[in-house]
Design a protein around this motif. Structure first.
Motif, PDB file in Angstrom:
ATOM      1  N   LEU A 113       0.733  -1.395  -0.126  1.00  0.00           N
ATOM      2  CA  LEU A 113      -0.071   0.135  -0.045  1.00  0.00           C
ATOM      3  C   LEU A 113       0.810   1.320  -0.026  1.00  0.00           C
ATOM      4  O   LEU A 113       1.573   1.612   0.833  1.00  0.00           O
ATOM      5  N   ILE A 114       0.583   2.247  -1.101  1.00  0.00           N
ATOM      6  CA  ILE A 114       1.373   3.436  -0.928  1.00  0.00           C
ATOM      7  C   ILE A 114       0.164   4.705  -0.806  1.00  0.00           C
ATOM      8  O   ILE A 114      -0.804   4.729  -1.489  1.00  0.00           O
ATOM      9  N   PHE A 115       0.562   5.232   0.406  1.00  0.00           N
ATOM     10  CA  PHE A 115      -0.435   6.356   0.713  1.00  0.00           C
ATOM     11  C   PHE A 115       0.161   7.633   0.529  1.00  0.00           C
ATOM     12  O   PHE A 115       1.220   8.123   1.032  1.00  0.00           O
ATOM     13  N   LEU A 116      -0.274   8.606  -0.343  1.00  0.00           N
ATOM     14  CA  LEU A 116       0.336   9.786  -0.746  1.00  0.00           C
ATOM     15  C   LEU A 116      -0.663  10.952  -0.260  1.00  0.00           C
ATOM     16  O   LEU A 116      -1.629  11.196  -0.933  1.00  0.00           O
ATOM     17  N   GLY A 117      -0.243  11.804   0.685  1.00  0.00           N
ATOM     18  CA  GLY A 117      -1.127  12.797   1.165  1.00  0.00           C
ATOM     19  C   GLY A 117      -0.472  14.189   1.059  1.00  0.00           C
ATOM     20  O   GLY A 117       0.625  13.966   1.634  1.00  0.00           O
ATOM     21  N   GLY A 118      -1.284  15.120   0.793  1.00  0.00           N
ATOM     22  CA  GLY A 118      -0.795  16.779   1.115  1.00  0.00           C
ATOM     23  C   GLY A 118      -1.879  17.373   1.955  1.00  0.00           C
ATOM     24  O   GLY A 118      -3.038  17.399   1.716  1.00  0.00           O
ATOM     25  N   GLY A 119      -1.299  17.969   2.932  1.00  0.00           N
ATOM     26  CA  GLY A 119      -1.793  19.201   3.645  1.00  0.00           C
ATOM     27  C   GLY A 119      -3.205  18.374   4.597  1.00  0.00           C
ATOM     28  O   GLY A 119      -2.835  17.576   5.033  1.00  0.00           O
ATOM     29  N   ILE A 120      -4.321  18.985   4.274  1.00  0.00           N
ATOM     30  CA  ILE A 120      -5.378  18.532   4.877  1.00  0.00           C
ATOM     31  C   ILE A 120      -6.102  17.292   4.372  1.00  0.00           C
ATOM     32  O   ILE A 120      -6.944  16.638   5.069  1.00  0.00           O
ATOM     33  N   ALA A 121      -5.375  16.617   3.234  1.00  0.00           N
ATOM     34  CA  ALA A 121      -6.033  15.509   2.724  1.00  0.00           C
ATOM     35  C   ALA A 121      -5.364  14.157   3.750  1.00  0.00           C
ATOM     36  O   ALA A 121      -5.719  13.013   3.451  1.00  0.00           O
ATOM     37  N   MET A 122      -4.691  14.498   4.632  1.00  0.00           N
ATOM     38  CA  MET A 122      -4.305  13.190   5.450  1.00  0.00           C
ATOM     39  C   MET A 122      -5.328  12.576   6.006  1.00  0.00           C
ATOM     40  O   MET A 122      -5.439  11.607   6.402  1.00  0.00           O
ATOM     41  N   PRO A 123      -6.439  13.488   6.759  1.00  0.00           N
ATOM     42  CA  PRO A 123      -7.527  12.812   7.345  1.00  0.00           C
ATOM     43  C   PRO A 123      -8.119  11.780   6.689  1.00  0.00           C
ATOM     44  O   PRO A 123      -8.373  10.627   6.954  1.00  0.00           O
ATOM     45  N   CYS A 127      -7.790   7.315   7.875  1.00  0.00           N
ATOM     46  CA  CYS A 127      -8.768   6.157   8.312  1.00  0.00           C
ATOM     47  C   CYS A 127      -8.377   4.603   7.668  1.00  0.00           C
ATOM     48  O   CYS A 127      -8.505   3.642   8.039  1.00  0.00           O
ATOM     49  N   ALA A 128      -7.686   4.858   6.443  1.00  0.00           N
ATOM     50  CA  ALA A 128      -7.285   3.580   5.584  1.00  0.00           C
ATOM     51  C   ALA A 128      -6.011   3.130   6.303  1.00  0.00           C
ATOM     52  O   ALA A 128      -5.632   2.108   6.415  1.00  0.00           O
ATOM     53  N   ILE A 129      -5.331   4.157   6.544  1.00  0.00           N
ATOM     54  CA  ILE A 129      -3.981   3.933   7.415  1.00  0.00           C
ATOM     55  C   ILE A 129      -4.136   2.935   8.345  1.00  0.00           C
ATOM     56  O   ILE A 129      -3.598   1.787   8.962  1.00  0.00           O
ATOM     57  N   GLY A 203       6.211  -2.822  -7.276  1.00  0.00           N
ATOM     58  CA  GLY A 203       5.440  -4.213  -7.623  1.00  0.00           C
ATOM     59  C   GLY A 203       4.309  -4.485  -6.875  1.00  0.00           C
ATOM     60  O   GLY A 203       4.177  -4.223  -5.342  1.00  0.00           O
ATOM     61  N   ASN A 204       3.336  -5.049  -7.299  1.00  0.00           N
ATOM     62  CA  ASN A 204       2.021  -5.645  -6.628  1.00  0.00           C
ATOM     63  C   ASN A 204       1.440  -4.414  -5.595  1.00  0.00           C
ATOM     64  O   ASN A 204       1.174  -4.686  -4.289  1.00  0.00           O
ATOM     65  N   SER A 205       1.396  -3.373  -6.216  1.00  0.00           N
ATOM     66  CA  SER A 205       0.935  -1.984  -5.329  1.00  0.00           C
ATOM     67  C   SER A 205      -0.195  -1.482  -5.701  1.00  0.00           C
ATOM     68  O   SER A 205      -0.639  -1.691  -6.732  1.00  0.00           O
ATOM     69  N   VAL A 206      -1.088  -0.887  -4.750  1.00  0.00           N
ATOM     70  CA  VAL A 206      -1.862   0.098  -4.918  1.00  0.00           C
ATOM     71  C   VAL A 206      -1.665   1.409  -4.338  1.00  0.00           C
ATOM     72  O   VAL A 206      -0.853   1.384  -3.112  1.00  0.00           O
ATOM     73  N   ALA A 207      -2.086   2.531  -5.094  1.00  0.00           N
ATOM     74  CA  ALA A 207      -1.511   3.872  -4.297  1.00  0.00           C
ATOM     75  C   ALA A 207      -3.084   4.394  -4.132  1.00  0.00           C
ATOM     76  O   ALA A 207      -3.893   4.579  -4.708  1.00  0.00           O
ATOM     77  N   LEU A 208      -3.303   5.146  -2.933  1.00  0.00           N
ATOM     78  CA  LEU A 208      -4.108   6.216  -2.417  1.00  0.00           C
ATOM     79  C   LEU A 208      -3.764   7.365  -2.381  1.00  0.00           C
ATOM     80  O   LEU A 208      -2.553   7.777  -1.617  1.00  0.00           O
TER      81      LEU A 208
END
Ligand SMILES: Cc1cc2nc3c(=O)[nH]c(=O)nc-3n(C[C@H](O)[C@H](O)[C@H](O)COP(=O)(O)OP(=O)(O)OC[C@H]3O[C@@H](n4cnc5c(N)ncnc54)[C@H](O)[C@@H]3O)c2cc1C
Ligand code: FES
Length: 277
Positions: A113-123, A127-129, A203-208
């Motif tokens: 899992l790759i989570f990429l967030g900027g600023g107020i987009a962390m909330p 929840c997924a993290i 490899g074998n990743s999804v990104a949010l």
């Protein structure tokens, strides 16, 4: 029959300033039966009301495993959010929801899992993290890249260290050039560039990916170069909403009602929508 427009009452059990203009709130249903009946999936949103001022849409940013309360986090931008800014522990607010679709966490099982967030987009990512960390054995490596304009604009900073302590979890924090403080130990740079420099195996990743449009614009080519397909890249849209129920036509992107079919879309799905989202 339950009135789908009538908010449930919730009592605020914690309200804290995350940044000079972002506040996080934890709230519990006043009616224990409503609390027992309530469930949601990570990625869904609620419509929260400040009585006398109106309603605002926010992602539910707590994990769906936390049964006794929900959390949301918002930036003060206008009439309703300024009223919500004043609420404190013990106050009552309204809540309708949950609405919208959700992150397909079951489909993500077995993947990195790759989570990429900027600023107020962390909330909406938080929840997924938490959900992934609470079901750690179901997922592969977890990479979290979180950036903001300045150190003071980062939210949930106390949780970044907790996440980083998890097995197979890498947390990279960054601030825009000039946004660092003398004691800053994270990266300096924009999220897409910092992420590319980090050389995360793809490899074998999804990104949010959730953040301002400019962040998304520069992140997509990086993911493309890494070989992550558009159907494996997810985001959450924030079209203006009113009813949240597919009835008012306020949130549409072409024929798609974001409140019903979204807010979660893959980049492949978005490529088929008109660009008015
Ligand atoms: C599905 C969804 C999830 C959201 N999740 C969050 C969240 O978790 N945290 C958060 O802070 N905000 C979130 N938003 C945005 C939030 O709903 C708005 O910022 C808020 O409703 C503004 O209300 P207001 O009355 O204070 O501002 P208004 O007085 O209505 O507007 C003030 C300013 O905010 C802008 N604005 C209003 N609505 C939106 C919107 N939907 N998106 C972007 N800008 C808007 C206006 O253009 C204006 O510049 C979400 C929106 C949606 C649709
Ligand atoms: S918010 Fe009313 S139709 Fe989507």
């Amino acid at each position: 029959m339950r009135n789908i427009y009538r908010p449930e009452l919730m009592q605020v059990i914690d309200a804290r300033r995350q940044t000079p203009d972002v506040k996080s709130v934890r709230a519990r249903f006043l009616d224990p039966a409503a609390g027992r009946d309530f469930s949601f999936r990570v990625g869904q949103f609620g419509i929260f009301s400040a009585f006398g001022y109106g309603e605002s849409t926010f992602n539910i940013c707590s994990s769906s495993n936390w049964r006794d309360h929900i959390e949301f986090c918002f930036r003060k931008t206008g009439r309703v959010t300024e009223a919500l800014w004043e609420i404190d522990e013990g106050d009552t607010i309204g809540f309708r929801g949950p609405y919208g679709n959700w992150y397909p966490m079951e489909e993500w099982e077995g993947k990195n899992l790759i989570f990429l967030g900027g600023g107020i987009a962390m909330p909406p990512i938080r929840c997924a993290i938490w959900y992934a960390l609470e079901n750690r054995e179901r997922f592969g490596e977890i990479t979290i890249v979180y950036g903001a304009r300045t150190v003071a604009d980062l939210v949930y900073v106390d949780e970044l260290d907790k996440w980083a302590a998890g097995p197979g979890v890498r947390v990279i924090r960054c601030v825009d050039p000039g946004g660092e403080t003398p004691g800053w130990t994270g990266e300096i740079g924009f999220v897409p560039m910092v992420f590319e420099r980090a050389g995360v195996p793809a490899g074998n990743s999804v990104a949010l990916v959730i953040g301002p449009p400019v962040m998304i614009k520069y992140t997509l080519p990086v993911l493309d170069r890494m070989g992550i397909a558009p159907q494996d890249i997810y985001t959450s849209l924030e079209n203006r909403m009113k009813c949240g129920l597919g009835k008012c036509g306020r949130c549409n992107a072409g024929e798609c009602y974001v409140c019903k079919e979204g807010p979660v879309f893959t980049m492949e799905q978005l490529s088929r929508l008109p660009t008015d989202y």
